[in-house]
Design a protein around this motif. Structure first.
Motif, PDB file in Angstrom:
ATOM      1  N   PRO A 125      30.991  47.748  35.439  1.00  0.00           N
ATOM      2  CA  PRO A 125      30.929  46.304  35.665  1.00  0.00           C
ATOM      3  C   PRO A 125      32.240  45.574  35.358  1.00  0.00           C
ATOM      4  N   TYR A 126      33.177  46.260  34.732  1.00  0.00           N
ATOM      5  CA  TYR A 126      34.433  45.620  34.337  1.00  0.00           C
ATOM      6  C   TYR A 126      35.556  45.830  35.352  1.00  0.00           C
ATOM      7  N   ILE A 127      35.328  46.695  36.336  1.00  0.00           N
ATOM      8  CA  ILE A 127      36.361  46.992  37.326  1.00  0.00           C
ATOM      9  C   ILE A 127      36.095  46.187  38.591  1.00  0.00           C
ATOM     10  N   GLU A 128      37.164  45.650  39.134  1.00  0.00           N
ATOM     11  CA  GLU A 128      37.077  44.881  40.368  1.00  0.00           C
ATOM     12  C   GLU A 128      38.213  45.335  41.280  1.00  0.00           C
ATOM     13  N   ILE A 129      37.937  45.441  42.563  1.00  0.00           N
ATOM     14  CA  ILE A 129      38.976  45.792  43.529  1.00  0.00           C
ATOM     15  C   ILE A 129      39.199  44.575  44.415  1.00  0.00           C
ATOM     16  N   ILE A 130      40.448  44.122  44.440  1.00  0.00           N
ATOM     17  CA  ILE A 130      40.775  42.887  45.154  1.00  0.00           C
ATOM     18  C   ILE A 130      41.975  43.109  46.072  1.00  0.00           C
ATOM     19  N   SER A 131      42.223  42.137  46.928  1.00  0.00           N
ATOM     20  CA  SER A 131      43.370  42.190  47.838  1.00  0.00           C
ATOM     21  C   SER A 131      44.624  41.690  47.121  1.00  0.00           C
ATOM     22  N   VAL A 132      45.769  41.950  47.732  1.00  0.00           N
ATOM     23  CA  VAL A 132      47.037  41.447  47.197  1.00  0.00           C
ATOM     24  C   VAL A 132      47.019  39.921  47.187  1.00  0.00           C
ATOM     25  N   ASN A 133      46.507  39.313  48.255  1.00  0.00           N
ATOM     26  CA  ASN A 133      46.450  37.849  48.302  1.00  0.00           C
ATOM     27  C   ASN A 133      45.617  37.288  47.152  1.00  0.00           C
ATOM     28  N   GLU A 134      44.480  37.931  46.850  1.00  0.00           N
ATOM     29  CA  GLU A 134      43.649  37.478  45.729  1.00  0.00           C
ATOM     30  C   GLU A 134      44.389  37.686  44.409  1.00  0.00           C
ATOM     31  N   ALA A 135      45.097  38.801  44.278  1.00  0.00           N
ATOM     32  CA  ALA A 135      45.860  39.065  43.051  1.00  0.00           C
ATOM     33  C   ALA A 135      46.945  38.008  42.850  1.00  0.00           C
ATOM     34  N   ILE A 136      47.600  37.608  43.928  1.00  0.00           N
ATOM     35  CA  ILE A 136      48.636  36.569  43.843  1.00  0.00           C
ATOM     36  C   ILE A 136      48.018  35.256  43.365  1.00  0.00           C
ATOM     37  N   LYS A 137      46.826  34.924  43.892  1.00  0.00           N
ATOM     38  CA  LYS A 137      46.128  33.709  43.447  1.00  0.00           C
ATOM     39  C   LYS A 137      45.835  33.753  41.950  1.00  0.00           C
ATOM     40  N   ARG A 138      45.658  34.970  41.415  1.00  0.00           N
ATOM     41  CA  ARG A 138      45.352  35.138  39.989  1.00  0.00           C
ATOM     42  C   ARG A 138      46.609  35.293  39.135  1.00  0.00           C
ATOM     43  N   GLY A 139      47.776  35.148  39.765  1.00  0.00           N
ATOM     44  CA  GLY A 139      49.017  35.154  39.004  1.00  0.00           C
ATOM     45  C   GLY A 139      49.736  36.483  38.906  1.00  0.00           C
ATOM     46  N   VAL A 140      49.333  37.483  39.681  1.00  0.00           N
ATOM     47  CA  VAL A 140      50.002  38.781  39.658  1.00  0.00           C
ATOM     48  C   VAL A 140      51.237  38.708  40.559  1.00  0.00           C
ATOM     49  N   ASN A 141      52.354  39.243  40.078  1.00  0.00           N
ATOM     50  CA  ASN A 141      53.592  39.281  40.854  1.00  0.00           C
ATOM     51  C   ASN A 141      53.808  40.680  41.418  1.00  0.00           C
ATOM     52  N   PHE A 142      54.338  40.746  42.647  1.00  0.00           N
ATOM     53  CA  PHE A 142      54.604  42.018  43.306  1.00  0.00           C
ATOM     54  C   PHE A 142      56.071  42.105  43.688  1.00  0.00           C
TER      55      PHE A 142
END
Length: 169
Positions: free
Chosen positions: A19-36
């Protein structure tokens, strides 16, 4: 070689998702503040909407129980270990709390009409004689699952056969 844990049964078992793992898109990750890396972002063949980024809130939560059906002819399960047809991959890291969750899961599965369930701990790429332990489902406890703790230095394949009350040999 790698350690591999799986469950085998005559019938399909219920899957368990972490329940703690989530698979998301790069666009969603960017919205959450992840840098690539810029080179990745500028690659025209890279699909930024495809869900392929795994996120989890803590490293400890990565080790929660997951049970996934892998088929009736899994290549990972070396021939000679089980004759049961339904193979379910078990991913987890042993702890007493998780072992209790696995005990509860197994009891529920067998109560729901499934017959014996085998829990295997093997090394991929080699087939050796396995140590087999049998236990009635009503007697199954956390201490029975300690043999699945890979930190104990497993060198021989091990199988715990959990059987319904009438099945024990």
């Amino acid at each position: 070689m790698s350690m591999y844990q799986f469950l085998a049964s005559e019938m399909m078992l219920d899957g368990v998702e972490n329940p703690y793992i989530e698979i998301i898109s790069v666009n969603e990750a960017i919205k959450r503040g992840v840098n690539f890396d810029e080179s990745l972002m500028n690659n025209p063949s890279f699909d930024r909407d495809e869900e392929k980024i795994l996120i989890c809130d803590t490293e400890e939560h990565m080790d929660e129980i997951e049970i996934n059906y892998v088929g009736s002819d899994s290549e990972k399960c070396s021939e000679g270990y089980t004759e049961l047809q339904n193979i379910h991959e078990l991913n987890w890291c042993y702890s007493e709390e998780r072992a209790q969750k696995l005990v509860d899961y197994l009891k529920k599965q067998i109560t729901a009409g499934k017959s014996a369930i085998e829990l295997w701990n093997i090394w991929l790429g080699e087939t050796k004689s396995a140590i087999k332990k049998h236990v009635k489902v009503e007697n199954l406890s956390v201490s029975d699952l300690e043999l699945l703790d890979v930190s104990s230095g497993l060198t021989t394949p091990i199988c715990l056969v959990v059987e319904s009350k009438g099945d024990l040999k």
